[in-house]
Enzyme design. Structure first.
Site, PDB file in Angstrom:
ATOM      1  N   SER B 166      11.387  -8.799 -28.051  1.00  0.00           N
ATOM      2  CA  SER B 166      10.096  -8.214 -28.421  1.00  0.00           C
ATOM      3  C   SER B 166       9.989  -6.783 -27.871  1.00  0.00           C
ATOM      4  O   SER B 166      10.883  -5.980 -28.146  1.00  0.00           O
ATOM      5  CB  SER B 166       8.983  -9.116 -27.900  1.00  0.00           C
ATOM      6  N   ARG B 236      -5.954 -11.211 -26.355  1.00  0.00           N
ATOM      7  CA  ARG B 236      -4.877 -12.147 -26.070  1.00  0.00           C
ATOM      8  C   ARG B 236      -4.878 -13.343 -27.020  1.00  0.00           C
ATOM      9  O   ARG B 236      -3.837 -13.846 -27.414  1.00  0.00           O
ATOM     10  CB  ARG B 236      -4.966 -12.628 -24.614  1.00  0.00           C
ATOM     11  N   ASP B 331       9.595 -16.209 -37.442  1.00  0.00           N
ATOM     12  CA  ASP B 331       8.913 -15.123 -36.735  1.00  0.00           C
ATOM     13  C   ASP B 331       8.355 -14.171 -37.771  1.00  0.00           C
ATOM     14  O   ASP B 331       9.103 -13.434 -38.410  1.00  0.00           O
ATOM     15  CB  ASP B 331       9.901 -14.394 -35.815  1.00  0.00           C
ATOM     16  N   HIS B 364       7.573 -16.313 -33.331  1.00  0.00           N
ATOM     17  CA  HIS B 364       7.984 -15.236 -32.429  1.00  0.00           C
ATOM     18  C   HIS B 364       8.255 -15.745 -31.022  1.00  0.00           C
ATOM     19  O   HIS B 364       9.125 -15.230 -30.321  1.00  0.00           O
ATOM     20  CB  HIS B 364       6.922 -14.141 -32.412  1.00  0.00           C
ATOM     21  N   ASP B 365       7.498 -16.752 -30.622  1.00  0.00           N
ATOM     22  CA  ASP B 365       7.679 -17.350 -29.296  1.00  0.00           C
ATOM     23  C   ASP B 365       9.100 -17.857 -29.060  1.00  0.00           C
ATOM     24  O   ASP B 365       9.507 -18.048 -27.919  1.00  0.00           O
ATOM     25  CB  ASP B 365       6.730 -18.554 -29.146  1.00  0.00           C
TER      26      ASP B 365
END
EC number: 2.3.1.31
Lengths: 590, 590
Positions: B166, B236, B331, B364-365
């Site tokens: 990232s 967040r 992702d 994405h995690d």
């Protein structure tokens, strides 16, 4: 979508067709008494604002209800050429798919809205103050209740159609779930049985931004000098990002990322997309009420017709109407999978349903955009009754197939092309006819014949249909294009009582000669005139090959018909059809 | 990801491995003098906090730099079994892919952060107050500048590898762009040359939420009773929704949508995902500074190595290192297409690069999650030097192919399988060797041999490579699996000076007999022992068919080699190979 050539284009959005300020053609009716709400509570003397186009005919049989989405209003289309643009002008109007020369079109503002119908900005009779955040929590079902009262008021007992996109699609489905005989046709566009958890997450974040805005005051901001516009703008910015596909955003903002347009705003404008979002967010606050946004998104978030097929089937079990469902390939907010879930419940119930997935780069917004309406509009138009009745031209092989179909049989045609076989059966008087296709052009042609067609890839089997659902399942001139043959055969057996498979025979004499003499891949003549390196066909079975598979799968062959179509003659089963026939028709027990 | 069976699982996120409060093993160094920033401005006496694992060897050649993402810190991994968990424990540690028994691993907190390195919460020497929102606007390049000063301080002249996911991937690429000879290997995971406009849109909305928080006070909130925690939590929450795939969110929150866990929060908790987001948002405010979040996301948003291939090639032109690029199929924030853009620039420059797209539902995690690290970790491990040197077993046909490759030639192997052919060439002393594959298992095997491999589908051509890039391009036992044959042939001609194509001959005597005698689809023996209805092969050319295509495309045949591999004998070109050979090897001029 073409590259923007000016910052005006950069700022363009489907929001541009929204009227800010008074709606010139809106009417309203206030209902005496109370409306009981699904989650408890009541509203008294509910007012419903609405607009209409066209004329209601004598037996009130030509009325079409149009349901708007979250940020919409009653002004779905222009009333005359000089009128303000409507948000669905490309779908609704004289000569448009929803033809206002033929239909009486009604578009109400939803309960909980802020464009004329009772909502949080209206006065609470018990307090004399605006409801604000104390407006009772409403559901899509409550919106439908008020719309039904409007229908009664207008003298409409049964709609010819209910049409809606996004939240409007939720309303259309809720209508049918609550009032199963309320409409001839239910049109559900870019919608879902419930939001994805992801979409729900975005809604919650947007609402949180509004409710934590320092000027929210628990929703009682109407008499304050400032409104929770920052929070509302943030919520709307978030909406905008979700309505556009990744691709559409890149096209819009990719090439001039670092060139923001200068606007007056509290929001960051370092990037072009930042100034776009700030502009759209602020523009929204001039025409929409924060409490309404909270109320309507919550209603959408609570909407839940079922998480699995059984629950969805329960929901639609009594529905007495046709359905048209449309999804868009790049819509990641209301996905194609979600539309398929709805379709699979309807097909399992045997409800008449047509489904098309429109290929488009424009995301969730597509349902409002001219280029995409051009693609799905014809399906809407056909389902509303504008059908192409030109006779279908049937080949000799197809005549042989038709001869194997008992009178009145229900028929599923896999890879139905332009629907001509099913159209011929319809002409013969058959009622239950369904086609499956993946080619968008073919789907529209089939739809234009008034035949139900489902946009599904046969390689995934037939999940839409239940066991023994059809008297006959046809796979005509399609077998060679299928990758997952075993799966499809198993599925056809499961779904149909009788299967009719027709296919070109790749061991036909002329092809063998080709292969043996020329030493090249057999190349079937006619429509199969491709080369070995570019044929779209996947499978090249001989008659013997298909017999082998049937034997292996313990399928029972009821009948075998062999032809040399190139010579126009039948080949007997004991005259070596594997050599002498170029086409086979096998009738198999399901 | 398995279904959550308790609300504890529901609340689980990759944030759980973040230390709140002091970092036990962090060290720091303060640099004398000023750091000049890329966008103007300077910072004096910059402090850099960092952690290290393992031991630096005598010639300082085993150092690995690990770069953290937006909300990360220096605690990438445990220092001992009792230590707090690190955010990349599955990738870094004794015996892990980044093996702390072999390498000296360094992980600094980034400039602009809030976990020890100089950032907005630190005192501005000119005012004696915290910088707040007056912290100068920094870039990824500025982060790299400080990291380089740390490297000098630690006595590291050249990294063995720089690894990041990232934002960490941005740093890794910026390192190489700014300091082309700073590392042996650059590992870029779940990253991009710049954010998509969509990702940028989300960042902007998050920053807007922070900056319009009533307790933001222009960033000077450190001495106030309240902080802009609401805005920071909203930002967040938005991040969380974007890090998860749609699928992962449905799994996590789909089945118990209406069962929120009760937590104390200003945020809405009507839905389970709402309580999850509220929990994650609030938890974040206990460990992260709002100004830092603004600073770091802005740096990420400004990051732009180029929008097209030429610009990216300029960026990496002088890079003197190997590259490993990894993306994840689900992702949608940092997409596979974006990784391909980076790869296509590197391959065009002839830089040694391996690229793999990991198939995963976790979005994405994924780059932080054990199950996905298990998939890409072996590629990292191999690129770091842990190579499998077991000899490759070569078939007779492959020996014939190898014989046609001049000594020292650069070779591209399309459909390289487990890389054994390229490994044999490597053993022969060839330097420039690249494989193309789509099977993940094969990609890892090829990577484990230390051979560069690119995860690309040949049906899309060879966009990664430039004209005449390779002396030899091999298509061995792969032609039959290719759908877009013409395109691929044109591409092979474009990219290679010499093409070697080997394929099974579908007009081989035994297959003809099969077809003619049995009247069934020819079925090649051996590895092609599929049935007509399930063969994965798409194309079934005879030798004559392929010759026809070459003639049609005006390709020049340099050499023809025919074998009956089943009998182990060569077939002369004038001994009717179209009948007598089961395999052909054609050498074509590029």
């Amino acid at each position: 979508m073409s590259q923007p050539d000016s910052t005006a284009d950069l700022f363009a959005s489907t929001d541009d067709d929204r009227v800010v300020g008074p709606l010139k053609h809106v009417r309203s009716v206030t209902f005496d008494g109370d409306v009981a709400l699904e989650l408890g509570g009541r509203l008294s003397n509910v007012c419903c604002a609405f607009e209409t186009w066209g004329t209601l005919n004598r037996d009130a049989s030509n009325a079409v209800l149009v349901c708007h989405a979250v940020s919409g209003d009653s002004h779905a289309a222009r009333h005359d050429p000089d009128d303000d643009p409507g948000w669905w002008d490309d779908l609704i109007g004289p000569g448009k798919p929803v033809d206002t020369d033929r239909f009486f079109v009604v578009c109400p503002n939803v309960l909980g809205g802020c464009r004329g119908t009772t909502g949080p900005s209206d006065l609470n009779p018990e307090t004399g103050q605006p409801f604000g955040a104390d407006f009772p929590r409403i559901t899509i079902g409550d919106m439908v209740t008020v719309q039904r009262m409007l229908a009664d008021h207008l003298g409409i007992g049964r709609w010819h159609a209910i049409v809606g996109g996004s939240l409007g699609g939720h309303q259309a489905m809720a209508w049918v779930a609550q009032h199963p005989d309320s409409t001839n046709l239910c049109v559900v566009i870019a919608s879902s049985a419930r939001l994805t958890s992801q979409a729900l997450g975005f809604d919650i974040i947007g609402r949180n931004a509004i409710q934590t805005d320092p000027h929210f005051y628990g929703g009682q901001y109407y008499d304050k000098p400032k409104r929770p516009n920052t929070g509302l703008a943030i919520a709307r910015m978030l909406g905008h990002v979700t309505y556009l596909s990744t691709e559409a955003m890149e096209q819009k903002f990719g090439s001039d990322r670092h060139d923001p347009r200068q606007i007056v705003s509290v929001f960051e404008q370092r990037f072009s997309i930042g100034s776009y979002l700030a502009h759209q967010g602020q523009k929204f606050t001039t025409r929409f009420d924060a409490n309404s946004y909270v109320t309507l998104t919550m209603a959408m978030d609570l909407f839940d017709l079922g998480v699995n097929r059984l629950q969805l089937m329960e929901t639609f079990n009594d529905a007495d109407c046709q359905f048209l469902v449309v999804s868009f390939s790049s819509d990641w907010l209301f996905t194609t999978d979600q539309s398929r879930d709805i379709v699979n419940a309807l097909t399992a119930l045997g409800k008449p349903v047509t489904y098309g997935e429109i290929t488009t780069p424009r995301g969730h917004d597509s349902f409002l955009i001219a280029e995409d309406i051009a693609q799905y509009g014809p399906l809407v138009q056909a389902r509303l009754g504008d059908i192409d009745t030109a006779p279908a031209s049937i080949s000799e092989v197809e005549e042989l197939i038709l001869a194997e179909i008992p009178d009145g049989a229900s028929v599923l045609d896999l890879g139905c092309g332009d629907g001509h076989l099913l159209a011929a059966l319809h002409k013969r008087g058959h009622q239950k006819l369904v086609g499956v296709e993946v080619d968008q052009e073919s789907i529209v042609k089939t739809g234009r014949r008034g035949i139900d067609v489902i946009d599904y890839d046969l390689n995934h089997g037939l999940p839409a249909f239940i066991d023994n659902q059809f008297d006959v399942v046809i796979l005509s001139a399609t077998l060679q294009a299928v990758a997952n043959v075993e799966t499809l055969f198993q599925e056809m057996i499961r779904v149909g009582r009788r299967i009719i498979v027709s296919f070109p025979n790749f061991a036909y004499r002329k092809l063998r000669e080709d292969y043996v003499v020329r030493g090249r891949s057999p190349k079937a003549p006619g429509e199969f005139a491709f080369e070995w390196y570019n044929t779209p066909n996947r499978r090249f079975p001989s008659i013997a090959d298909v017999h082998d598979l049937c034997r292996q799968m313990s399928l029972r062959l009821e009948k075998e018909i062999y032809v040399d179509a190139s010579l126009g003659k039948r080949i007997d089963a004991d005259d070596d059809p594997n050599l002498n026939a170029d086409t086979a028709i096998l009738v198999i027990s399901g």
